[in-house]
Design an enzyme around this catalytic site. Structure first.
Site, PDB file in Angstrom:
ATOM      1  N   PRO A  23     146.860 -67.538  38.155  1.00  0.00           N
ATOM      2  CA  PRO A  23     146.116 -66.275  37.996  1.00  0.00           C
ATOM      3  C   PRO A  23     146.183 -65.482  39.301  1.00  0.00           C
ATOM      4  O   PRO A  23     145.756 -65.976  40.348  1.00  0.00           O
ATOM      5  CB  PRO A  23     144.692 -66.728  37.683  1.00  0.00           C
ATOM      6  CG  PRO A  23     144.604 -68.148  38.160  1.00  0.00           C
ATOM      7  CD  PRO A  23     145.972 -68.716  38.060  1.00  0.00           C
ATOM      8  N   CYS A  25     145.278 -61.697  40.840  1.00  0.00           N
ATOM      9  CA  CYS A  25     144.663 -60.384  40.603  1.00  0.00           C
ATOM     10  C   CYS A  25     145.717 -59.282  40.724  1.00  0.00           C
ATOM     11  O   CYS A  25     146.444 -59.222  41.704  1.00  0.00           O
ATOM     12  CB  CYS A  25     143.551 -60.135  41.610  1.00  0.00           C
ATOM     13  SG  CYS A  25     142.107 -61.139  41.332  1.00  0.00           S
ATOM     14  N   ALA A  57     141.942 -63.426  37.592  1.00  0.00           N
ATOM     15  CA  ALA A  57     140.478 -63.511  37.638  1.00  0.00           C
ATOM     16  C   ALA A  57     139.882 -62.364  36.828  1.00  0.00           C
ATOM     17  O   ALA A  57     140.096 -61.196  37.145  1.00  0.00           O
ATOM     18  CB  ALA A  57     139.983 -63.444  39.077  1.00  0.00           C
ATOM     19  N   TYR A 184     134.378 -67.116  46.108  1.00  0.00           N
ATOM     20  CA  TYR A 184     133.653 -66.360  45.097  1.00  0.00           C
ATOM     21  C   TYR A 184     132.363 -67.088  44.736  1.00  0.00           C
ATOM     22  O   TYR A 184     131.989 -68.077  45.385  1.00  0.00           O
ATOM     23  CB  TYR A 184     134.563 -66.069  43.898  1.00  0.00           C
ATOM     24  CG  TYR A 184     135.790 -65.282  44.322  1.00  0.00           C
ATOM     25  CD1 TYR A 184     137.069 -65.706  44.040  1.00  0.00           C
ATOM     26  CD2 TYR A 184     135.650 -64.106  45.064  1.00  0.00           C
ATOM     27  CE1 TYR A 184     138.187 -64.999  44.463  1.00  0.00           C
ATOM     28  CE2 TYR A 184     136.753 -63.391  45.502  1.00  0.00           C
ATOM     29  CZ  TYR A 184     138.015 -63.842  45.194  1.00  0.00           C
ATOM     30  OH  TYR A 184     139.123 -63.149  45.638  1.00  0.00           O
ATOM     31  N   GLY A 326     152.494 -68.763  42.107  1.00  0.00           N
ATOM     32  CA  GLY A 326     152.011 -67.378  42.102  1.00  0.00           C
ATOM     33  C   GLY A 326     153.129 -66.437  42.495  1.00  0.00           C
ATOM     34  O   GLY A 326     153.883 -65.939  41.658  1.00  0.00           O
TER      35      GLY A 326
HETATM   36  C1  LIG Z   1     142.259 -62.711  44.547  1.00  0.00           C
HETATM   37  C2  LIG Z   1     142.152 -64.015  44.668  1.00  0.00           C
HETATM   38  C3  LIG Z   1     141.748 -64.838  43.501  1.00  0.00           C
HETATM   39  O1  LIG Z   1     141.654 -64.260  42.403  1.00  0.00           O
HETATM   40  O2  LIG Z   1     141.507 -66.036  43.656  1.00  0.00           O
HETATM   41  C4  LIG Z   1     142.421 -64.703  45.932  1.00  0.00           C
HETATM   42  C5  LIG Z   1     141.469 -64.745  46.919  1.00  0.00           C
HETATM   43  C6  LIG Z   1     141.737 -65.388  48.118  1.00  0.00           C
HETATM   44  C7  LIG Z   1     142.974 -65.965  48.337  1.00  0.00           C
HETATM   45  C8  LIG Z   1     143.908 -65.918  47.323  1.00  0.00           C
HETATM   46  C9  LIG Z   1     143.645 -65.315  46.113  1.00  0.00           C
END
Ligand SMILES: C=C(C(=O)O)c1ccccc1
Length: 365
Positions: A23, A25, A57, A184, A326
């Site tokens: 995944p 973003c 995400a 998160y 990715g």
């Molecule tokens: C946008 C991220 C996600 O969706 O996990 C992300 C955040 C921090 C590092 C890598 C990817």
């Protein structure tokens, strides 16, 4: 021992190979809605031969977005717009997955190529972030403290997560991943760096895991038994206390497994700007192998996995069961075809690509 081109069955889902599109973003949505960008983006990986495509995400509420341009699944219109993407990914032979998330204290930022920093409150596309404690992530552009969540906030976000899981179920996703990594909300609760609560959601490892375990078990109740339910968990932070964090992570995963967890994507906390990440080829492979041995869960990991021989070795050496990629997939949606050629798979084109591509690639050699 299986390699990346062996099939993989988990519950009622069989993947044609062991490659997973991570995944990632895209930050290309408006009001959380899928559009032409996503309708091209996601099916391209299925046409390229991936085994499982996991949608980026996807926020469980507007406030749960990292940026204003995040994907969302908090209403029925968003669900309707996912439907053609799900069917197209499946039509081209991949399983359709989705990661659902709440950004916690990292919410309300600019898109990475537009600053990657928190948007000042009161400006367009900004809102008040919420998190277990009023502790800012820190580092340039991330100095604003979120509002500490009340118990009502916690219950509301958990209910939002269940509602989003129901929408994902009903629109036909095969595979659900709960985002519990990368700084998160779930990671904010799990980590003592960001969780200074003194109630039942803070303090001991058991209390800091409570939000994650409660949310997981609530989603398990609505997610179909025959479809895999996975968590992406930040199990190390690379901040000098990783053995303790890994131990707590394994204990949590073992509890979740007892409650019906089907798989784990082993990732990084990204919960402090002080982390010293040892970037390098397959640097999470051994951490993932430790988690796999300790939990017995079908395991995947990503991060700097790109070389087909190295990816295949991670699976053959039974460090991981699936290889999550990715940026290699962004660079080449046909990565499985490249890997099949480099690994000497017979009929590499026909074994990874649709006929419309394969017949050309297999001819005029
Ligand atoms: C946008 C991220 C996600 O969706 O996990 C992300 C955040 C921090 C590092 C890598 C990817």
């Amino acid at each position: 021992m299986a390699g990346i081109f062996e099939t993989f069955q988990l519950k009622g889902v069989t993947l044609r190979n062991r490659t997973v599109v991570s995944p990632m973003c895209q930050y290309m949505a408006h009001d959380g809605e899928m559009n032409d960008w996503h309708r091209v983006h996601y099916p391209s990986f299925a046409r390229g031969g991936a085994g499982l495509v996991i949608v980026e995400a996807t926020a469980v509420s507007p406030e749960g977005r990292i940026t204003w341009a995040d994907s969302g699944l908090w209403n029925d219109r968003q669900a309707e717009l996912f439907a053609p993407i799900v069917s197209s990914v499946k039509q081209w032979g991949a399983a359709a997955g989705i990661q659902i998330a709440h950004a916690g204290r990292k919410a309300a930022t600019n898109r990475p190529w537009e600053g990657d920093d928190q948007i000042p409150l009161g400006e367009p596309n900004s809102w008040e972030a919420i998190a277990p404690s009023a502790l800012a992530f820190g580092g340039p552009g991330m100095m604003r403290a979120p509002r500490e969540m009340t118990l009502e906030d916690i219950a509301r976000v958990q209910a939002d997560t269940v509602a989003t899981a129901v929408r994902a179920r009903d629109v036909g996703f095969d595979w659900l991943q709960l985002h519990m990594a990368h700084g998160y909300l779930a990671q904010n609760f799990f980590s003592p760096i960001s969780n200074h609560r003194t109630d039942r959601y803070g303090g001991s490892a058991e209390n800091r895991a409570r939000y994650l375990l409660e949310t997981f078990t609530a989603v398990r109740k609505v997610w179909p038994e025959d479809r895999p339910l996975q968590v992406r968990l930040g199990v190390v932070e690379f901040h000098g206390d990783d053995e303790a964090m890994l131990g707590e992570s394994i204990a949590l995963l073992q509890q979740m497994k007892r409650e019906g967890l089907d798989s784990v994507d082993v990732s990084i906390g990204f919960n402090t700007p002080e982390a010293k990440i040892p970037w390098g080829a397959n640097f999470m492979g051994d951490v993932a192998a430790r988690v796999r041995r300790a939990t017995g869960l079908p395991t995947t990991t990503s991060w700097y996995v790109s070389d087909p021989k190295e990816a295949d070795a991670l699976v053959r050496e039974e460090k991981i069961d699936l290889v999550t990629l990715g940026r290699p997939f962004l660079a080449n949606p046909h990565w499985p075809y490249r890997a099949a050629k480099e690994l000497g798979v017979e009929n590499a084109a026909w074994s990874t690509l649709p006929a419309a591509y394969a017949h050309w690639l297999a001819r005029y050699r």
